[in-house]
Design a protein around this motif. Structure first.
Motif, PDB file in Angstrom:
ATOM      1  N   THR A 200      -2.064 -18.964  51.283  1.00 25.89           N
ATOM      2  CA  THR A 200      -1.146 -17.986  51.863  1.00 25.89           C
ATOM      3  C   THR A 200       0.294 -18.471  51.813  1.00 25.89           C
ATOM      4  O   THR A 200       1.217 -17.706  51.497  1.00 25.89           O
ATOM      5  N   LEU A 201       0.515 -19.746  52.107  1.00 26.39           N
ATOM      6  CA  LEU A 201       1.866 -20.286  52.244  1.00 26.39           C
ATOM      7  C   LEU A 201       2.385 -20.963  50.983  1.00 26.39           C
ATOM      8  O   LEU A 201       3.504 -21.507  50.977  1.00 26.39           O
ATOM      9  N   ASN A 202       1.587 -20.945  49.908  1.00 29.85           N
ATOM     10  CA  ASN A 202       1.980 -21.583  48.640  1.00 29.85           C
ATOM     11  C   ASN A 202       2.370 -23.045  48.845  1.00 29.85           C
ATOM     12  O   ASN A 202       3.372 -23.535  48.311  1.00 29.85           O
ATOM     13  N   ILE A 203       1.561 -23.736  49.648  1.00 24.41           N
ATOM     14  CA  ILE A 203       1.770 -25.167  49.831  1.00 24.41           C
ATOM     15  C   ILE A 203       0.487 -25.907  49.477  1.00 24.41           C
ATOM     16  O   ILE A 203      -0.601 -25.338  49.496  1.00 24.41           O
ATOM     17  N   ARG A 204       0.632 -27.162  49.137  1.00 19.92           N
ATOM     18  CA  ARG A 204      -0.498 -28.031  48.871  1.00 19.92           C
ATOM     19  C   ARG A 204      -0.191 -29.389  49.512  1.00 19.92           C
ATOM     20  O   ARG A 204       0.933 -29.648  49.918  1.00 19.92           O
ATOM     21  N   GLY A 205      -1.209 -30.254  49.586  1.00 24.39           N
ATOM     22  CA  GLY A 205      -0.987 -31.525  50.256  1.00 24.39           C
ATOM     23  C   GLY A 205      -1.884 -32.634  49.760  1.00 24.39           C
ATOM     24  O   GLY A 205      -2.436 -32.567  48.655  1.00 24.39           O
ATOM     25  N   ASN A 206      -2.070 -33.635  50.597  1.00 27.87           N
ATOM     26  CA  ASN A 206      -2.793 -34.847  50.190  1.00 27.87           C
ATOM     27  C   ASN A 206      -3.714 -35.362  51.296  1.00 27.87           C
ATOM     28  O   ASN A 206      -3.951 -36.557  51.398  1.00 27.87           O
ATOM     29  N   ASP A 207      -4.218 -34.449  52.130  1.00 25.18           N
ATOM     30  CA  ASP A 207      -4.983 -34.889  53.298  1.00 25.18           C
ATOM     31  C   ASP A 207      -6.459 -35.136  53.029  1.00 25.18           C
ATOM     32  O   ASP A 207      -7.155 -35.697  53.876  1.00 25.18           O
ATOM     33  N   ILE A 208      -6.953 -34.671  51.885  1.00 26.06           N
ATOM     34  CA  ILE A 208      -8.351 -34.889  51.521  1.00 26.06           C
ATOM     35  C   ILE A 208      -8.371 -35.450  50.097  1.00 26.06           C
ATOM     36  O   ILE A 208      -7.752 -34.871  49.199  1.00 26.06           O
ATOM     37  N   GLU A 209      -9.059 -36.548  49.904  1.00 27.80           N
ATOM     38  CA  GLU A 209      -9.103 -37.157  48.571  1.00 27.80           C
ATOM     39  C   GLU A 209      -9.582 -36.135  47.544  1.00 27.80           C
ATOM     40  O   GLU A 209     -10.568 -35.437  47.766  1.00 27.80           O
ATOM     41  N   PHE A 210      -8.870 -36.029  46.446  1.00 28.71           N
ATOM     42  CA  PHE A 210      -9.155 -35.139  45.323  1.00 28.71           C
ATOM     43  C   PHE A 210      -8.700 -33.691  45.572  1.00 28.71           C
ATOM     44  O   PHE A 210      -8.408 -32.980  44.622  1.00 28.71           O
ATOM     45  N   PHE A 211      -8.659 -33.229  46.820  1.00 28.39           N
ATOM     46  CA  PHE A 211      -8.376 -31.822  47.085  1.00 28.39           C
ATOM     47  C   PHE A 211      -6.994 -31.686  47.722  1.00 28.39           C
ATOM     48  O   PHE A 211      -6.772 -32.169  48.833  1.00 28.39           O
ATOM     49  N   PRO A 212      -6.052 -31.032  47.046  1.00 29.97           N
ATOM     50  CA  PRO A 212      -4.647 -31.023  47.502  1.00 29.97           C
ATOM     51  C   PRO A 212      -4.425 -30.041  48.649  1.00 29.97           C
ATOM     52  O   PRO A 212      -3.803 -28.988  48.496  1.00 29.97           O
ATOM     53  N   LEU A 213      -4.920 -30.387  49.824  1.00 25.98           N
ATOM     54  CA  LEU A 213      -4.876 -29.503  50.981  1.00 25.98           C
ATOM     55  C   LEU A 213      -4.155 -30.178  52.152  1.00 25.98           C
ATOM     56  O   LEU A 213      -4.043 -31.405  52.195  1.00 25.98           O
ATOM     57  N   VAL A 214      -3.705 -29.366  53.106  1.00 22.26           N
ATOM     58  CA  VAL A 214      -2.949 -29.852  54.251  1.00 22.26           C
ATOM     59  C   VAL A 214      -3.690 -29.471  55.531  1.00 22.26           C
ATOM     60  O   VAL A 214      -4.014 -28.297  55.743  1.00 22.26           O
ATOM     61  N   LEU A 215      -3.955 -30.428  56.391  1.00 23.23           N
ATOM     62  CA  LEU A 215      -4.605 -30.135  57.667  1.00 23.23           C
ATOM     63  C   LEU A 215      -3.683 -29.275  58.521  1.00 23.23           C
ATOM     64  O   LEU A 215      -2.551 -29.656  58.816  1.00 23.23           O
ATOM     65  N   SER A 216      -4.168 -28.104  58.909  1.00 26.32           N
ATOM     66  CA  SER A 216      -3.336 -27.164  59.655  1.00 26.32           C
ATOM     67  C   SER A 216      -4.205 -26.051  60.226  1.00 26.32           C
ATOM     68  O   SER A 216      -5.335 -25.830  59.777  1.00 26.32           O
ATOM     69  N   TYR A 217      -3.683 -25.377  61.212  1.00 25.94           N
ATOM     70  CA  TYR A 217      -4.267 -24.150  61.749  1.00 25.94           C
ATOM     71  C   TYR A 217      -3.200 -23.061  61.666  1.00 25.94           C
ATOM     72  O   TYR A 217      -2.001 -23.352  61.630  1.00 25.94           O
TER      73      TYR A 217
END
Length: 596
Positions: A200-217
């Motif tokens: 939804t927000l067109n962002i990616r991250g590094n919070d899970i190895e291999f998966f570019p996701l961001v911990l958030s609610y």
């Protein structure tokens, strides 16, 4: 601390808390399929390292439930531990709910951390416990008290994904989501799932190895959105962009209090499979709960034109890597110095040569001989072996490029392999090709088409114990709903196939102690001809890597099968040869030659 000691300590804590059964799933606070190091509580308690599995601990027994991907791996990894393996879906094996219904006694307490159990699962546990006149205890993370030196929750920074990759603005996505909220008469939409939030927000991250996701609610309202995230992960430009969209930042851990403060009389849209039990329990009683699938799930699965074009480019890049890797492997394995891990490292090396490569899109599965019989084997220094002639080497790996994610499997014959191995390989190739050739009417699901992949197996009274294919996210999770190919119903993969979906095609065959074969391409769902019968659709292979022709046994193929293979290999040569040097082109021509 050994597994037995961890279980003993957990039981002591259960006794102190007067908890009779305690559930530890494989989950974080966001119902993610793969989780960060902090959340690997089930792995810590059992030693089983697979990506999925749940344990139930009582005072008498510890049960570990795993699906067919992990039967062999789990049995090996819990050997010697006081744990009973429950093979999900096998005859006579109870589900976790059936087990609890049988084992839970009158008045007993069932415990779990409500943040790592979904709302739908938690409500099922409630029914079981209520029937036993017992109680749920969902506010305690007992594993945390056992786990000394637990890794911290990730603080890795996030990054923005430009519209030249996403093909759609945040404003447009929020507008579509709010339209669904309006249709469902919802004032707010609660999101626990980080892939939906990142999309939804067109962002990616590094919070899970291999998966570019961001911990958030997130909580989306009609006029604004509240985002609960560690602000240190966002740079000033990202914060400014979010502010322009009326997206307000709040501390990550303040989410549950915010849910408690939703005004009574309001209505919230939520997905019972996608929010956790703790979130559900914090919603005030006077707030109406509108239970609907997260609209983001379908939206993000139907790739737009920009995403599709980017994904094609990512697939070409990774296919070039695989072709170069295949040539290197075939020409060098006899030297005796290639192992599972060094082969995996070679693939990484080749991918690093490609522009916009970020990281592997999942943990690599590089398996030789008997190891390839375990569908989700991961090599390690303890299990690493040298590749030798006479058996198969299986490489199931993926890459994350800014242009998208890939998920590819190839199995290679090293030297001459036996006739039965060739027939196994050919059977898998035929299965893959037949599914890829499907034409079907709009409205069909993956369950309708899966028979095309299974028939060559079922005709021989054999089967493979995993789904034939899953959706693939765009730099999100590598497994993505709501559609897939499987013969047995799974609600999260049961949606009709829609144009723009990217789904894997990965049949396999596995013989414990001997070998395994899996061949995986990605398929793009496309609109075909529309006429008086309706909208016809077809599947376009977008992975361009040869099937190892040295492992093909033409005698068990029909003429149609041979034509399908030859046509696919023509496509491979056409797409990939422009990116190769002359020596590599000659080599590829040999491995895409026609089968007669």
């Amino acid at each position: 601390m050994e597994v037995a000691d961890r279980i003993r300590k957990l039981r002591e804590l259960m006794k102190e808390a007067e908890i009779d059964f305690y559930i530890v799933p494989t989950a974080d606070f966001h119902q993610s399929e793969y989780v960060g190091e902090y959340f690997k509580a089930r792995k810590f308690m059992t030693g089983f390292t697979g990506s999925a599995g749940t344990i139930v601990v009582s005072r008498e027994e510890v049960g570990l439930w795993v699906d067919g991907r992990y039967f062999i791996q789990a049995a090996n990894q819990i050997k010697g531990a006081p744990i009973t393996l429950f093979k999900m879906g096998e005859p006579g094996v109870p589900t976790i709910n059936e087990y609890l219904e049988t084992k839970l006694k009158e008045g007993e307490k069932l415990g779990f951390d409500g943040r790592v159990v979904s709302m739908s699962e938690g409500l099922e546990y409630e029914k079981i416990v209520q029937n036993k006149k017992g109680h749920i205890v969902s506010g305690q993370d007992l594993v945390d008290k056992v786990w000394e030196n637990r890794p911290p929750i990730s603080e890795e920074v996030a990054f923005a994904l430009d519209e030249k990759y996403t093909g759609e603005s945040v404003s447009s996505k929020l507008k579509r989501i709010r339209k669904k909220m309006s249709e469902n008469k919802a004032d707010a939409h609660i999101l626990n799932t980080i892939d939906d939030i990142c999309w939804t927000l067109n962002i990616r991250g590094n919070d899970i190895e291999f998966f570019p996701l961001v911990l958030s609610y997130g909580i989306i309202y009609m006029g604004h959105m509240d985002l609960y995230i560690d602000e240190k992960k966002l740079d000033s430009r990202m914060k400014e962009k979010l502010k322009k969209e009326n997206i307000f930042l709040h501390p990550y851990n303040s989410f549950y209090e915010a849910v408690k403060n939703i005004a009574e009389g309001k209505s919230v849209m939520l997905d019972p499979a996608k929010i956790n039990y703790a979130t559900f329990n914090n919603i005030p009683r006077g707030v109406e709960k509108v239970e609907e699938n997260n609209p983001e799930i379908l939206f993000k699965s139907m790739k737009n034109e920009v995403e599709v074009e980017n994904i094609r480019q990512a697939q070409i890049k990774d296919s070039v890597c695989y072709v170069k890797f295949m040539k290197w492997l075939k020409e060098n394995y006899e030297k005796g110095d290639i192992t599972e891990l060094s082969a995996s490292a070679k693939l990484d090396e080749l991918r690093n040569e490609q522009k916009n490569y970020i990281r592997p899109s999942f943990a690599p599965i590089c398996a030789y001989g008997p190891h390839s019989a375990s569908p989700h084997y991961e090599s390690s220094p303890k299990t690493d072996v040298v590749l030798e002639a006479g058996n198969f080497f299986l490489a199931d790996t993926g890459a994350g490029f800014l242009e998208g994610s890939t998920d590819i499997t190839r199995t290679y014959a090293l030297g001459e392999v036996s006739q039965d191995k060739k027939e196994d390989f050919t059977l898998v190739a035929v299965s893959n090709l037949r599914l890829a050739s499907a034409k079907f009417l709009y409205g069909s699901t993956g369950m309708v088409l899966d028979i095309l992949a299974r028939k060559p197996f079922w005709d021989r009274n054999i089967n493979f114990n995993h789904g034939t294919g899953h959706g693939v996210g765009y730099l999100l999770g590598i497994h993505e709903g709501p559609s897939g190919f499987r013969w047995n119903f799974r609600s999260h993969e049961s949606h009709q196939l829609e144009a723009g979906m990217v789904i894997t095609n990965e049949p396999g065959i596995y013989y414990e102690g001997s070998h395994g074969v899996r061949l995986e391409n990605e398929l793009l769902v496309c609109n075909g001809e529309k006429n008086e019968y309706g909208q016809f659709m077809y599947l376009e292979p977008i992975t361009y890597i040869p099937f190892d022709i040295e492992a093909i046994e033409p005698k068990i193929m029909t003429q149609e099968d041979k034509t399908l293979l030859n046509d696919y290999h023509k496509l491979v040569f056409e797409k990939i040869s422009p990116f190769l040097d002359e020596e590599e082109k000659v080599w590829l021509e040999k491995f895409t030659r026609e089968v007669e």
